[in-house]
Design a protein around this motif. Structure first.
Motif, PDB file in Angstrom:
ATOM      1  N   ALA A  20       0.386  -1.203   0.024  1.00  0.00           N
ATOM      2  CA  ALA A  20      -0.562  -0.101   0.250  1.00  0.00           C
ATOM      3  C   ALA A  20       0.920   1.348  -0.370  1.00  0.00           C
ATOM      4  CB  ALA A  20      -0.852   0.044   0.904  1.00  0.00           C
ATOM      5  N   ALA A  21       2.015   1.065   0.542  1.00  0.00           N
ATOM      6  CA  ALA A  21       2.626   2.559   1.063  1.00  0.00           C
ATOM      7  C   ALA A  21       3.624   2.850  -0.904  1.00  0.00           C
ATOM      8  CB  ALA A  21       3.899   2.481   1.491  1.00  0.00           C
ATOM      9  N   LEU A  22       3.986   1.175  -1.188  1.00  0.00           N
ATOM     10  CA  LEU A  22       3.915   1.498  -2.388  1.00  0.00           C
ATOM     11  C   LEU A  22       3.073   2.275  -3.313  1.00  0.00           C
ATOM     12  CD1 LEU A  22       7.080   0.842  -4.517  1.00  0.00           C
ATOM     13  CD2 LEU A  22       6.261  -1.594  -4.661  1.00  0.00           C
ATOM     14  N   ALA A  23       2.251   1.501  -4.023  1.00  0.00           N
ATOM     15  CA  ALA A  23       0.899   2.423  -4.353  1.00  0.00           C
ATOM     16  C   ALA A  23       0.924   3.825  -4.281  1.00  0.00           C
ATOM     17  CB  ALA A  23       0.052   1.270  -4.500  1.00  0.00           C
ATOM     18  N   ARG A  24       0.719   4.053  -3.049  1.00  0.00           N
ATOM     19  CA  ARG A  24       0.635   5.324  -2.693  1.00  0.00           C
ATOM     20  C   ARG A  24       2.177   6.409  -3.251  1.00  0.00           C
ATOM     21  NH1 ARG A  24      -1.426   3.585   1.711  1.00  0.00           N
ATOM     22  NH2 ARG A  24       0.169   3.498   3.690  1.00  0.00           N
ATOM     23  N   ARG A  25       3.246   6.378  -2.878  1.00  0.00           N
ATOM     24  CA  ARG A  25       4.449   6.435  -3.749  1.00  0.00           C
ATOM     25  C   ARG A  25       3.821   7.016  -5.543  1.00  0.00           C
ATOM     26  NH1 ARG A  25       7.243   3.913   0.371  1.00  0.00           N
ATOM     27  NH2 ARG A  25       7.780   1.613  -1.430  1.00  0.00           N
ATOM     28  N   LYS A  26       3.518   5.892  -5.922  1.00  0.00           N
ATOM     29  CA  LYS A  26       3.836   5.454  -7.520  1.00  0.00           C
ATOM     30  C   LYS A  26       2.278   6.592  -7.143  1.00  0.00           C
ATOM     31  CE  LYS A  26       7.578   3.177  -7.808  1.00  0.00           C
ATOM     32  NZ  LYS A  26       8.336   3.636  -8.438  1.00  0.00           N
ATOM     33  N   GLY A  27       1.608   7.018  -6.764  1.00  0.00           N
ATOM     34  CA  GLY A  27       0.171   7.719  -6.936  1.00  0.00           C
ATOM     35  C   GLY A  27      -0.732   6.819  -7.102  1.00  0.00           C
ATOM     36  N   ALA A  28      -0.818   5.519  -7.306  1.00  0.00           N
ATOM     37  CA  ALA A  28      -2.084   4.561  -6.870  1.00  0.00           C
ATOM     38  C   ALA A  28      -2.640   4.080  -6.693  1.00  0.00           C
ATOM     39  CB  ALA A  28      -1.507   3.536  -7.908  1.00  0.00           C
ATOM     40  N   THR A  29      -3.604   5.273  -5.618  1.00  0.00           N
ATOM     41  CA  THR A  29      -4.430   5.038  -4.541  1.00  0.00           C
ATOM     42  C   THR A  29      -5.730   5.062  -4.964  1.00  0.00           C
ATOM     43  OG1 THR A  29      -4.813   7.633  -4.680  1.00  0.00           O
ATOM     44  CG2 THR A  29      -2.922   6.830  -3.396  1.00  0.00           C
ATOM     45  N   SER A  30      -6.483   4.525  -5.813  1.00  0.00           N
ATOM     46  CA  SER A  30      -7.792   4.947  -6.162  1.00  0.00           C
ATOM     47  C   SER A  30      -7.801   3.548  -6.406  1.00  0.00           C
ATOM     48  CB  SER A  30      -7.715   5.226  -7.902  1.00  0.00           C
ATOM     49  OG  SER A  30      -7.136   4.704  -8.370  1.00  0.00           O
ATOM     50  N   ILE A  31      -7.208   2.503  -5.832  1.00  0.00           N
ATOM     51  CA  ILE A  31      -7.117   1.130  -6.199  1.00  0.00           C
ATOM     52  C   ILE A  31      -7.179   0.740  -4.538  1.00  0.00           C
ATOM     53  CG2 ILE A  31      -6.101   0.577  -8.576  1.00  0.00           C
ATOM     54  CD1 ILE A  31      -3.675  -0.113  -6.694  1.00  0.00           C
ATOM     55  N   LEU A  32      -6.148   1.606  -3.251  1.00  0.00           N
ATOM     56  CA  LEU A  32      -6.558   0.978  -2.486  1.00  0.00           C
ATOM     57  C   LEU A  32      -7.535   0.858  -1.894  1.00  0.00           C
ATOM     58  CD1 LEU A  32      -2.789   2.738  -1.428  1.00  0.00           C
ATOM     59  CD2 LEU A  32      -3.092   0.032  -2.105  1.00  0.00           C
ATOM     60  N   GLU A  33      -8.601  -0.256  -1.421  1.00  0.00           N
ATOM     61  CA  GLU A  33      -9.233  -0.235  -0.457  1.00  0.00           C
ATOM     62  C   GLU A  33      -9.261  -0.699   0.735  1.00  0.00           C
ATOM     63  OE1 GLU A  33     -11.947  -1.548  -2.534  1.00  0.00           O
ATOM     64  OE2 GLU A  33     -12.601  -0.210  -4.872  1.00  0.00           O
ATOM     65  N   PRO A  34      -8.980  -0.319   1.808  1.00  0.00           N
ATOM     66  CA  PRO A  34      -8.997  -1.549   3.382  1.00  0.00           C
ATOM     67  C   PRO A  34     -10.179  -1.595   4.029  1.00  0.00           C
ATOM     68  CG  PRO A  34      -9.175   1.386   3.514  1.00  0.00           C
ATOM     69  CD  PRO A  34      -8.872   1.288   2.388  1.00  0.00           C
ATOM     70  N   ARG A  35      -9.818  -2.716   4.122  1.00  0.00           N
ATOM     71  CA  ARG A  35     -10.873  -3.515   4.776  1.00  0.00           C
ATOM     72  C   ARG A  35     -12.437  -2.872   5.905  1.00  0.00           C
ATOM     73  NH1 ARG A  35      -9.931  -9.154   6.704  1.00  0.00           N
ATOM     74  NH2 ARG A  35     -11.473 -10.665   7.309  1.00  0.00           N
ATOM     75  N   ASP A  36     -13.320  -2.722   5.591  1.00  0.00           N
ATOM     76  CA  ASP A  36     -14.230  -1.938   6.866  1.00  0.00           C
ATOM     77  C   ASP A  36     -13.803  -2.579   8.636  1.00  0.00           C
ATOM     78  OD1 ASP A  36     -16.590  -3.013   8.433  1.00  0.00           O
ATOM     79  OD2 ASP A  36     -16.555  -0.554   7.183  1.00  0.00           O
ATOM     80  N   ALA A  37     -13.479  -1.647   9.339  1.00  0.00           N
ATOM     81  CA  ALA A  37     -13.346  -2.914  10.267  1.00  0.00           C
ATOM     82  C   ALA A  37     -13.800  -3.294  11.269  1.00  0.00           C
ATOM     83  CB  ALA A  37     -12.905  -1.317  11.723  1.00  0.00           C
ATOM     84  N   THR A  38     -15.548  -3.201  10.886  1.00  0.00           N
ATOM     85  CA  THR A  38     -16.567  -3.832  10.990  1.00  0.00           C
ATOM     86  C   THR A  38     -16.504  -5.134  10.510  1.00  0.00           C
ATOM     87  OG1 THR A  38     -18.042  -1.688  11.843  1.00  0.00           O
ATOM     88  CG2 THR A  38     -19.039  -4.549  11.701  1.00  0.00           C
ATOM     89  N   ASP A  39     -16.485  -5.905   8.957  1.00  0.00           N
ATOM     90  CA  ASP A  39     -16.057  -7.094   9.003  1.00  0.00           C
ATOM     91  C   ASP A  39     -14.533  -7.724   9.446  1.00  0.00           C
ATOM     92  OD1 ASP A  39     -17.702  -6.409   7.183  1.00  0.00           O
ATOM     93  OD2 ASP A  39     -16.837  -5.387   5.225  1.00  0.00           O
ATOM     94  N   ARG A  40     -13.988  -7.193   9.934  1.00  0.00           N
ATOM     95  CA  ARG A  40     -12.447  -7.456  10.378  1.00  0.00           C
ATOM     96  C   ARG A  40     -12.849  -8.110  11.529  1.00  0.00           C
ATOM     97  NH1 ARG A  40      -7.366  -8.205   8.990  1.00  0.00           N
ATOM     98  NH2 ARG A  40      -6.460  -9.055  10.789  1.00  0.00           N
ATOM     99  N   ARG A  41     -13.636  -7.380  12.411  1.00  0.00           N
ATOM    100  CA  ARG A  41     -13.346  -7.915  13.747  1.00  0.00           C
ATOM    101  C   ARG A  41     -14.941  -9.089  13.266  1.00  0.00           C
ATOM    102  NH1 ARG A  41     -13.374  -2.147  14.954  1.00  0.00           N
ATOM    103  NH2 ARG A  41     -15.777  -1.959  14.444  1.00  0.00           N
ATOM    104  N   ALA A  42     -15.651  -8.743  12.573  1.00  0.00           N
ATOM    105  CA  ALA A  42     -16.665 -10.524  12.671  1.00  0.00           C
ATOM    106  C   ALA A  42     -15.519 -11.358  12.574  1.00  0.00           C
ATOM    107  CB  ALA A  42     -17.491  -9.937  11.883  1.00  0.00           C
ATOM    108  N   GLU A  43     -15.127 -10.771  11.157  1.00  0.00           N
ATOM    109  CA  GLU A  43     -14.470 -12.130  10.851  1.00  0.00           C
ATOM    110  C   GLU A  43     -13.045 -12.541  12.056  1.00  0.00           C
ATOM    111  OE1 GLU A  43     -12.265 -14.846   7.698  1.00  0.00           O
ATOM    112  OE2 GLU A  43     -13.558 -13.418   7.467  1.00  0.00           O
ATOM    113  N   ASP A  44     -12.113 -12.082  12.731  1.00  0.00           N
ATOM    114  CA  ASP A  44     -11.346 -12.138  13.632  1.00  0.00           C
ATOM    115  C   ASP A  44     -12.007 -13.155  15.136  1.00  0.00           C
ATOM    116  OD1 ASP A  44      -9.324 -11.197  12.390  1.00  0.00           O
ATOM    117  OD2 ASP A  44      -9.254  -9.289  13.884  1.00  0.00           O
ATOM    118  N   LYS A  45     -13.177 -12.098  15.170  1.00  0.00           N
ATOM    119  CA  LYS A  45     -14.773 -12.858  16.132  1.00  0.00           C
ATOM    120  C   LYS A  45     -14.668 -14.450  16.214  1.00  0.00           C
ATOM    121  CE  LYS A  45     -18.775 -12.334  18.776  1.00  0.00           C
ATOM    122  NZ  LYS A  45     -19.484 -12.297  19.138  1.00  0.00           N
TER     123      LYS A  45
END
Length: 65
Positions: A20-45
């Motif tokens: 993700a850091a490399l993509a941001r440095r290269k200007g490709a931020t439109s492809i970076l979609e962080p995972r929703d925290a709620t989805d992550r917590r449900a998966e972890d649980k």
């Protein structure tokens, strides 16, 4: 198996952060979609509540998928 799974999460998270850091440095931020925290917590649980035998089988099945 759980400790292996936790190590995989740490390593993949580290790699994803580096990509993700490399993509941001290269200007490709439109492809970076962080995972929703709620989805992550449900998966972890879901994984945290599994019994050891169930966790091992389901984790290996997930790796194969």
């Amino acid at each position: 198996m759980r400790s292996f799974a936790l190590e995989m999460v740490r390593e993949h998270t580290k790699t994803n952060d580096e990509i993700a850091a490399l993509a941001r440095r290269k200007g490709a931020t439109s492809i970076l979609e962080p995972r929703d925290a709620t989805d992550r917590r449900a998966e972890d649980k879901k994984w945290a509540e599994k019994k050891p035998d169930e966790f091992n089988k389901d984790y290996m099945d997930a790796l194969i998928d």
